[in-house]
Design a protein around this motif. Sequence first.
Motif, PDB file in Angstrom:
ATOM      1  N   ILE A 151       1.162  -1.061  -0.186  1.00 16.99           N
ATOM      2  CA  ILE A 151       0.526   0.198  -0.063  1.00 16.99           C
ATOM      3  C   ILE A 151       0.867   1.520   0.127  1.00 16.99           C
ATOM      4  N   LYS A 152       1.991   1.340   0.554  1.00 20.67           N
ATOM      5  CA  LYS A 152       3.103   1.949   0.863  1.00 20.67           C
ATOM      6  C   LYS A 152       3.667   2.229  -0.150  1.00 20.67           C
ATOM      7  N   SER A 153       4.103   1.662  -1.364  1.00 18.24           N
ATOM      8  CA  SER A 153       4.694   1.321  -2.635  1.00 18.24           C
ATOM      9  C   SER A 153       3.571   1.741  -3.520  1.00 18.24           C
ATOM     10  N   ASP A 154       1.762   1.836  -3.326  1.00 19.83           N
ATOM     11  CA  ASP A 154       1.479   2.666  -4.942  1.00 19.83           C
ATOM     12  C   ASP A 154       0.489   4.120  -3.786  1.00 19.83           C
ATOM     13  N   LYS A 155       1.562   4.421  -2.646  1.00 19.33           N
ATOM     14  CA  LYS A 155       1.165   5.951  -1.734  1.00 19.33           C
ATOM     15  C   LYS A 155      -0.617   5.615  -1.434  1.00 19.33           C
ATOM     16  N   ARG A 156      -0.370   4.752  -1.212  1.00 21.21           N
ATOM     17  CA  ARG A 156      -1.984   4.891  -0.288  1.00 21.21           C
ATOM     18  C   ARG A 156      -2.001   5.056   0.896  1.00 21.21           C
TER      19      ARG A 156
END
Length: 202
Positions: free
Chosen positions: A67-72
């Motif tokens: 989720i962090k990698s997808d900037k969410r």
Amino acid sequence: MEVGFYKDVYHEYMVIDKNPEDKEGGFEEQLLHNKEIAGLLRMKMEYVSGCCKYYYDIGKMESLENIKSDKRLDYAIIISVFERIRKLMETLNDYLLIPDNLWLDAAGIYIKNGMEEIYFTYVPSYKKDFKEQLKELLSWLMKSIDHCQKDTVMFVYGLYKMLCEQSNAIEVLCKMECVKETKDFIKVSESESERQKKVYED
């Protein structure tokens, strides 16, 4: 701790190798293998070439790391994660399980159906200090969050500060009850937040 992944036709698993030197964990292993516990990833044990492995069902879920990698990674998700950790303390107590055996790494926290369901990884005999794990998770968040989101920054830095100042991590989590009612839960100056932001950007 060795972590891998396995997928078959019907399921997807995160796989953790049991430490071969670990002679404990029997009660916890049997409990987690035979019973689904609210808030914990479903786990089953299997022996492969004489080695015990823990298989955690992560089908149709996303890790906090992804989720962090997808900037969410926003305020609502972070609040939900820590509220679920707080509620999980009661469940662990009911089953005679201990917080130190939670693996509170972003790679071991899974979210399903938006934010409706959040699951944590319990590793028998992991025994890593619960408070230190919370601080490490918050440190990871400090590097991962959007520092333009003031509420998120204030919550993360404020909770970390409270954990540093108080000895009982569970008591700190219990104080989050007021987080939806007042912003006074967080006592961090904007200047400190900006200073920390520059540290991590450098």
